[in-house]
Design a protein around this motif. Structure first.
Motif, PDB file in Angstrom:
ATOM      1  N   LYS A 214     -11.076  68.613 -35.928  1.00 53.91           N
ATOM      2  CA  LYS A 214     -12.502  68.951 -35.974  1.00 53.91           C
ATOM      3  C   LYS A 214     -12.910  69.847 -34.820  1.00 53.91           C
ATOM      4  CE  LYS A 214     -13.325  64.609 -33.646  1.00 53.91           C
ATOM      5  NZ  LYS A 214     -13.565  63.197 -33.960  1.00 53.91           N
ATOM      6  N   TYR A 215     -14.133  70.363 -34.937  1.00 48.00           N
ATOM      7  CA  TYR A 215     -14.793  71.027 -33.820  1.00 48.00           C
ATOM      8  C   TYR A 215     -15.813  70.045 -33.257  1.00 48.00           C
ATOM      9  CZ  TYR A 215     -13.084  75.248 -36.182  1.00 48.00           C
ATOM     10  OH  TYR A 215     -12.291  76.196 -36.777  1.00 48.00           O
ATOM     11  N   LYS A 216     -15.982  70.080 -31.951  1.00 52.73           N
ATOM     12  CA  LYS A 216     -17.028  69.266 -31.317  1.00 52.73           C
ATOM     13  C   LYS A 216     -17.915  70.210 -30.535  1.00 52.73           C
ATOM     14  CE  LYS A 216     -16.230  65.177 -29.388  1.00 52.73           C
ATOM     15  NZ  LYS A 216     -15.518  64.122 -28.599  1.00 52.73           N
ATOM     16  N   VAL A 217     -19.210  70.151 -30.794  1.00 51.95           N
ATOM     17  CA  VAL A 217     -20.142  71.086 -30.163  1.00 51.95           C
ATOM     18  C   VAL A 217     -20.998  70.358 -29.134  1.00 51.95           C
ATOM     19  CG1 VAL A 217     -22.072  72.665 -30.574  1.00 51.95           C
ATOM     20  CG2 VAL A 217     -20.225  72.493 -32.252  1.00 51.95           C
ATOM     21  N   ALA A 218     -21.117  70.973 -27.965  1.00 50.55           N
ATOM     22  CA  ALA A 218     -22.001  70.440 -26.923  1.00 50.55           C
ATOM     23  C   ALA A 218     -22.944  71.548 -26.480  1.00 50.55           C
ATOM     24  CB  ALA A 218     -21.186  69.943 -25.731  1.00 50.55           C
ATOM     25  N   VAL A 219     -24.168  71.155 -26.144  1.00 56.95           N
ATOM     26  CA  VAL A 219     -25.144  72.100 -25.597  1.00 56.95           C
ATOM     27  C   VAL A 219     -25.579  71.580 -24.237  1.00 56.95           C
ATOM     28  CG1 VAL A 219     -27.453  73.088 -25.856  1.00 56.95           C
ATOM     29  CG2 VAL A 219     -25.947  72.920 -27.846  1.00 56.95           C
ATOM     30  N   ASN A 220     -25.494  72.422 -23.246  1.00 52.61           N
ATOM     31  CA  ASN A 220     -25.868  72.072 -21.876  1.00 52.61           C
ATOM     32  C   ASN A 220     -25.205  70.763 -21.437  1.00 52.61           C
ATOM     33  OD1 ASN A 220     -27.444  74.375 -21.899  1.00 52.61           O
ATOM     34  ND2 ASN A 220     -29.272  73.276 -22.557  1.00 52.61           N
ATOM     35  N   GLY A 221     -23.956  70.617 -21.813  1.00 48.74           N
ATOM     36  CA  GLY A 221     -23.179  69.472 -21.351  1.00 48.74           C
ATOM     37  C   GLY A 221     -23.336  68.204 -22.166  1.00 48.74           C
ATOM     38  N   ALA A 222     -24.208  68.229 -23.180  1.00 46.07           N
ATOM     39  CA  ALA A 222     -24.401  67.020 -23.984  1.00 46.07           C
ATOM     40  C   ALA A 222     -23.853  67.226 -25.396  1.00 46.07           C
ATOM     41  CB  ALA A 222     -25.882  66.659 -24.044  1.00 46.07           C
TER      42      ALA A 222
ATOM     43  N   ARG B 120     -18.152  81.723 -51.081  1.00 45.12           N
ATOM     44  CA  ARG B 120     -19.065  80.664 -51.517  1.00 45.12           C
ATOM     45  C   ARG B 120     -19.258  79.644 -50.411  1.00 45.12           C
ATOM     46  NH1 ARG B 120     -17.957  79.428 -57.835  1.00 45.12           N
ATOM     47  NH2 ARG B 120     -19.550  80.933 -58.426  1.00 45.12           N
ATOM     48  N   TRP B 121     -20.537  79.300 -50.183  1.00 47.57           N
ATOM     49  CA  TRP B 121     -20.837  78.255 -49.218  1.00 47.57           C
ATOM     50  C   TRP B 121     -20.511  76.900 -49.800  1.00 47.57           C
ATOM     51  CZ3 TRP B 121     -21.248  79.409 -44.417  1.00 47.57           C
ATOM     52  CH2 TRP B 121     -21.782  80.630 -44.024  1.00 47.57           C
ATOM     53  N   GLY B 122     -20.030  76.018 -48.952  1.00 47.75           N
ATOM     54  CA  GLY B 122     -19.747  74.640 -49.359  1.00 47.75           C
ATOM     55  C   GLY B 122     -20.957  73.748 -49.108  1.00 47.75           C
ATOM     56  N   ARG B 123     -20.670  72.490 -48.894  1.00 45.46           N
ATOM     57  CA  ARG B 123     -21.726  71.491 -48.669  1.00 45.46           C
ATOM     58  C   ARG B 123     -22.213  71.602 -47.226  1.00 45.46           C
ATOM     59  NH1 ARG B 123     -20.488  66.928 -46.122  1.00 45.46           N
ATOM     60  NH2 ARG B 123     -18.304  67.396 -46.507  1.00 45.46           N
ATOM     61  N   GLU B 124     -23.527  71.685 -47.086  1.00 42.89           N
ATOM     62  CA  GLU B 124     -24.088  71.792 -45.727  1.00 42.89           C
ATOM     63  C   GLU B 124     -24.037  70.448 -45.007  1.00 42.89           C
ATOM     64  OE1 GLU B 124     -28.030  73.420 -46.399  1.00 42.89           O
ATOM     65  OE2 GLU B 124     -27.241  75.473 -46.258  1.00 42.89           O
ATOM     66  N   GLU B 125     -23.737  70.515 -43.730  1.00 39.49           N
ATOM     67  CA  GLU B 125     -23.883  69.330 -42.867  1.00 39.49           C
ATOM     68  C   GLU B 125     -25.024  69.672 -41.929  1.00 39.49           C
ATOM     69  OE1 GLU B 125     -20.156  67.882 -41.158  1.00 39.49           O
ATOM     70  OE2 GLU B 125     -19.058  68.751 -42.849  1.00 39.49           O
ATOM     71  N   ILE B 126     -26.115  68.925 -42.027  1.00 40.83           N
ATOM     72  CA  ILE B 126     -27.331  69.289 -41.298  1.00 40.83           C
ATOM     73  C   ILE B 126     -27.674  68.237 -40.257  1.00 40.83           C
ATOM     74  CG2 ILE B 126     -29.770  69.930 -41.514  1.00 40.83           C
ATOM     75  CD1 ILE B 126     -29.259  70.591 -44.438  1.00 40.83           C
ATOM     76  N   LEU B 127     -27.898  68.702 -39.047  1.00 40.69           N
ATOM     77  CA  LEU B 127     -28.347  67.800 -37.980  1.00 40.69           C
ATOM     78  C   LEU B 127     -29.824  68.104 -37.724  1.00 40.69           C
ATOM     79  CD1 LEU B 127     -27.574  65.770 -35.642  1.00 40.69           C
ATOM     80  CD2 LEU B 127     -27.451  67.811 -34.193  1.00 40.69           C
ATOM     81  N   TYR B 128     -30.659  67.098 -37.913  1.00 38.56           N
ATOM     82  CA  TYR B 128     -32.089  67.307 -37.696  1.00 38.56           C
ATOM     83  C   TYR B 128     -32.450  67.047 -36.234  1.00 38.56           C
ATOM     84  CZ  TYR B 128     -32.412  67.876 -42.680  1.00 38.56           C
ATOM     85  OH  TYR B 128     -32.235  68.350 -43.960  1.00 38.56           O
ATOM     86  N   GLN B 129     -31.975  67.931 -35.401  1.00 34.74           N
ATOM     87  CA  GLN B 129     -32.260  67.881 -33.962  1.00 34.74           C
ATOM     88  C   GLN B 129     -32.186  69.311 -33.481  1.00 34.74           C
ATOM     89  OE1 GLN B 129     -29.588  65.495 -31.519  1.00 34.74           O
ATOM     90  NE2 GLN B 129     -29.796  63.785 -32.936  1.00 34.74           N
ATOM     91  N   MET B 130     -32.889  69.610 -32.395  1.00 34.75           N
ATOM     92  CA  MET B 130     -32.814  70.962 -31.864  1.00 34.75           C
ATOM     93  C   MET B 130     -32.640  70.940 -30.353  1.00 34.75           C
ATOM     94  SD  MET B 130     -32.389  73.968 -32.091  1.00 34.75           S
ATOM     95  CE  MET B 130     -32.370  74.072 -33.863  1.00 34.75           C
ATOM     96  N   PRO B 131     -31.390  70.880 -29.915  1.00 34.28           N
ATOM     97  CA  PRO B 131     -31.129  70.863 -28.472  1.00 34.28           C
ATOM     98  C   PRO B 131     -31.326  72.231 -27.815  1.00 34.28           C
ATOM     99  CG  PRO B 131     -29.065  70.862 -29.696  1.00 34.28           C
ATOM    100  CD  PRO B 131     -30.170  70.760 -30.711  1.00 34.28           C
ATOM    101  N   LEU B 132     -31.434  73.291 -28.631  1.00 34.56           N
ATOM    102  CA  LEU B 132     -31.589  74.640 -28.067  1.00 34.56           C
ATOM    103  C   LEU B 132     -33.069  74.978 -27.990  1.00 34.56           C
ATOM    104  CD1 LEU B 132     -28.792  76.009 -30.301  1.00 34.56           C
ATOM    105  CD2 LEU B 132     -28.734  76.222 -27.827  1.00 34.56           C
ATOM    106  N   LYS B 133     -33.537  75.279 -26.796  1.00 33.76           N
ATOM    107  CA  LYS B 133     -34.958  75.588 -26.606  1.00 33.76           C
ATOM    108  C   LYS B 133     -35.142  77.087 -26.391  1.00 33.76           C
ATOM    109  CE  LYS B 133     -35.589  71.146 -26.487  1.00 33.76           C
ATOM    110  NZ  LYS B 133     -35.569  70.587 -27.844  1.00 33.76           N
ATOM    111  N   VAL B 134     -36.287  77.570 -26.834  1.00 29.23           N
ATOM    112  CA  VAL B 134     -36.635  78.965 -26.566  1.00 29.23           C
ATOM    113  C   VAL B 134     -36.812  79.123 -25.064  1.00 29.23           C
ATOM    114  CG1 VAL B 134     -38.486  80.668 -26.792  1.00 29.23           C
ATOM    115  CG2 VAL B 134     -37.720  79.391 -28.805  1.00 29.23           C
ATOM    116  N   GLY B 135     -36.322  80.213 -24.509  1.00 34.10           N
ATOM    117  CA  GLY B 135     -36.558  80.509 -23.103  1.00 34.10           C
ATOM    118  C   GLY B 135     -35.358  80.289 -22.209  1.00 34.10           C
ATOM    119  N   PRO B 136     -35.239  79.083 -21.639  1.00 36.52           N
ATOM    120  CA  PRO B 136     -34.187  78.884 -20.641  1.00 36.52           C
ATOM    121  C   PRO B 136     -32.803  79.102 -21.240  1.00 36.52           C
ATOM    122  CG  PRO B 136     -35.096  76.778 -21.308  1.00 36.52           C
ATOM    123  CD  PRO B 136     -35.974  77.841 -21.896  1.00 36.52           C
ATOM    124  N   GLY B 137     -31.880  79.498 -20.404  1.00 37.42           N
ATOM    125  CA  GLY B 137     -30.538  79.769 -20.890  1.00 37.42           C
ATOM    126  C   GLY B 137     -29.860  78.506 -21.388  1.00 37.42           C
TER     127      GLY B 137
END
Ligand code: 9QG
Length: 152
Positions: free
Chosen positions: A110-118, A82-99
């Motif tokens: 906790k876990y801390k997530v960074a994309v491209n160093g941010a 069963r899925w719990g309560r969603e935590e949603i971030l309304y941002q999209m740091p991941l772009k189509v195309g570039p790595g």
């Protein structure tokens, strides 16, 4: 980030991918994922799971799920199928195309997530970190390398 002294590396992986993280994850360690988002992608997910059972489905301690149409990232935990309560971030740091380089830093609480160093988001543990032993990646994403890195 250069992968100088990885504890474990997975390369040439095909998606969907599931790999056992040797020794599980300890606070201070990082999971590094180098990949790219193909055009037309709707979503993908990176799941840190407790085993890899399909039936019943293994608990997902951390579900990290970018959704491109809605430009958001949905995070959640699956326990006893069963899925719990969603935590949603309304941002999209991941772009189509570039790595991209996605880093999941594992901390005691906790876990801390960074994309491209941010920094992107944090997710408090809902499942004991000691139970997590599998990384799985599925959906619309290309992945070159996955590495588990020891604490600095
Ligand atoms: O939709 O949301 C995260 O809260 C569900 C999705 C599910 C998760 C979940 O169907 O997707 O993103 O792993 C899953 O079961 C997938 C693919 C309310």
């Amino acid at each position: 980030m250069s992968i100088s002294n990885p504890r474990q590396v997975f390369s040439n992986l095909s998606i969907p991918f599931a790999g056992t993280i040797l020794g599980g994850l300890l606070p201070g360690e990082m999971v590094l994922i180098q990949g790219s988002v193909p055009s037309g992608a709707d979503r993908f997910q990176v799941d840190l799971t407790c085993g890899s059972s399909v039936k019943p489905r293994a608990d997902v301690a951390f579900h990290f799920n970018p959704r491109f149409k809605k430009s958001c990232i949905v995070c959640n935990t699956l326990e006893k199928e069963r899925w719990g309560r969603e935590e949603i971030l309304y941002q999209m740091p991941l772009k189509v195309g570039p790595g991209f380089e996605l880093i999941i830093l594992v901390l005691k609480d906790k876990y801390k997530v960074a994309v491209n160093g941010a920094h992107v988001l944090e997710y408090k543990h809902r499942v004991d970190l000691g139970r997590v032993d599998t990384l799985s990646i599925s959906g619309k994403v290309n992945v070159q390398t996955v590495a588990v890195l020891p604490p600095d």
